[in-house]
Motif scaffolding. Structure first.
Motif, mmCIF file in Angstrom:
data_model
loop_
_atom_site.group_PDB
_atom_site.id
_atom_site.type_symbol
_atom_site.label_atom_id
_atom_site.label_comp_id
_atom_site.label_asym_id
_atom_site.label_seq_id
_atom_site.Cartn_x
_atom_site.Cartn_y
_atom_site.Cartn_z
ATOM 1 N N SER B 9 -1.900 2.986 -6.976
ATOM 2 C CA SER B 9 -2.394 1.616 -6.840
ATOM 3 C C SER B 9 -1.674 0.679 -7.800
ATOM 4 C CB SER B 9 -3.896 1.570 -7.109
ATOM 5 O OG SER B 9 -4.597 2.317 -6.118
ATOM 6 N N PHE B 10 -1.270 1.234 -8.949
ATOM 7 C CA PHE B 10 -0.517 0.465 -9.938
ATOM 8 C C PHE B 10 0.680 1.284 -10.385
ATOM 9 C CE2 PHE B 10 -3.519 -2.930 -10.429
ATOM 10 C CZ PHE B 10 -4.756 -2.352 -10.153
ATOM 11 N N GLN B 37 5.953 -7.030 1.214
ATOM 12 C CA GLN B 37 5.956 -7.401 -0.201
ATOM 13 C C GLN B 37 5.221 -8.734 -0.333
ATOM 14 O OE1 GLN B 37 9.458 -9.511 -1.858
ATOM 15 N NE2 GLN B 37 9.663 -7.793 -3.275
ATOM 16 N N LYS B 39 4.303 -11.584 -3.379
ATOM 17 C CA LYS B 39 4.338 -12.079 -4.751
ATOM 18 C C LYS B 39 3.142 -13.000 -4.968
ATOM 19 C CE LYS B 39 9.306 -11.525 -4.971
ATOM 20 N NZ LYS B 39 10.639 -12.137 -5.194
ATOM 21 N N PRO B 40 2.702 -13.148 -6.223
ATOM 22 C CA PRO B 40 1.499 -13.945 -6.493
ATOM 23 C C PRO B 40 1.585 -15.352 -5.909
ATOM 24 C CG PRO B 40 2.149 -12.727 -8.444
ATOM 25 C CD PRO B 40 3.251 -12.524 -7.441
ATOM 26 N N THR B 85 3.345 -7.002 -5.262
ATOM 27 C CA THR B 85 2.430 -6.039 -4.664
ATOM 28 C C THR B 85 2.957 -5.662 -3.280
ATOM 29 O OG1 THR B 85 0.552 -6.945 -5.876
ATOM 30 C CG2 THR B 85 0.051 -5.591 -3.949
ATOM 31 N N GLY B 101 -2.787 -1.557 -1.217
ATOM 32 C CA GLY B 101 -1.769 -2.230 -2.003
ATOM 33 C C GLY B 101 -1.345 -1.446 -3.233
ATOM 34 N N THR B 102 -0.104 -1.650 -3.625
ATOM 35 C CA THR B 102 0.452 -1.079 -4.858
ATOM 36 C C THR B 102 1.050 -2.222 -5.664
ATOM 37 O OG1 THR B 102 0.968 1.068 -3.865
ATOM 38 C CG2 THR B 102 2.210 0.432 -5.834
ATOM 39 N N LYS B 103 0.506 -2.434 -6.843
ATOM 40 C CA LYS B 103 1.011 -3.502 -7.700
ATOM 41 C C LYS B 103 2.078 -2.936 -8.613
ATOM 42 C CE LYS B 103 -0.366 -7.297 -10.706
ATOM 43 N NZ LYS B 103 -1.485 -8.004 -11.372
ATOM 44 N N GLU B 105 4.552 -3.481 -11.633
ATOM 45 C CA GLU B 105 4.668 -4.342 -12.809
ATOM 46 C C GLU B 105 5.856 -3.937 -13.665
ATOM 47 O OE1 GLU B 105 0.020 -5.599 -13.508
ATOM 48 O OE2 GLU B 105 0.803 -3.863 -14.593
#
Lengths: 119, 107
Positions: B9-10, B37, B39-40, B85, B101-103, B105
């Protein structure tokens, strides 16, 4: 240029109704399956509904079945989502998205319209 | 309904790393698996369809593979603009469903 532009979002009380619209341009609208996808604040994507090119077939997520109705007016190149009996958990950005004719995915998305269900 | 489960997930990684995201379906969906994909504050962007076909304009460092119920998205060498994500989606049958979802970072 292929474009989708949603409108109709806003603040509505629980139990209320709202109709979203998605205006399409730059492609032959009637030839494509159209979808609604939503995203609650800070959450993931949730597929909501789809409609065939001629409007004859419609599909819904279990979470909205019986409350939401998808439709389209191909003469106006516009997709709709009628939302009734709205709940707080319906608060989300609602996107319309096009499914291409040659493969299964959502290739074009609108910018989204925010729906807030709150008293 | 078909359930889609993404892992992890992360994910925290360095620029230049190779990363793999996995998506599992509760039943066979080949080949109707897409990756996006997001993006924020932005709209989701289609990366891959039919499990392994790169959407036009998507950099070749992205690739997809898999069949049946197990699929992967690989980014061969992470770039700063790849931190976002990622979602998988099955379009084999209605209701179409997304993974959670996979965030990804920056480490």
């Amino acid at each position: 240029e292929v474009q989708l532009l949603e409108s109709g979002g806003g603040l509505v009380q629980p139990g209320g109704s709202l109709r979203l619209s998605c205006a399409a341009s730059g492609f032959t609208f009637s030839s494509y399956v159209m979808n609604w996808v939503r995203q609650a604040p800070g959450k993931g994507l949730e597929w909501v509904s789809a409609i065939s090119g001629n409007g004859g077939y419609t599909y819904y997520a279990d979470s909205v079945k019986g409350r939401f109705t998808i439709s389209r007016d191909n003469s106006k190149n516009t997709l709709y989502l009628q939302m009734n009996s709205l709940r707080a958990e319906d608060t989300a950005v609602f996107y319309c998205a096009k499914r291409p004719g040659t493969f299964y995915a959502l290739d074009i998305w609108g910018r989204g319209t925010m729906v807030t269900v709150s008293s | 309904d078909i359930q889609m489960t993404q892992s992890p997930s992360f994910l925290s990684a360095f620029v230049g790393d190779r990363v793999i995201i996995t998506c599992r379906a509760s039943q066979g969906i080949s080949p109707h698996l897409a990756w996006y994909q997001q993006k924020p504050g932005k709209v989701p962007n289609l990366l891959i369809y039919a499990a392994s076909t790169l959407q036009s304009g998507v950099p070749s460092r992205f690739s997809g593979s898999g069949s049946g119920t197990e699929f992967t998205l690989t980014i061969s060498s992470l770039q700063p603009e790849d931190f976002a994500t990622y979602y998988c989606q099955q379009l084999n049958s209605y209701p179409y469903t997304f993974g959670q979802g996979t965030k990804l970072e920056i480490k």
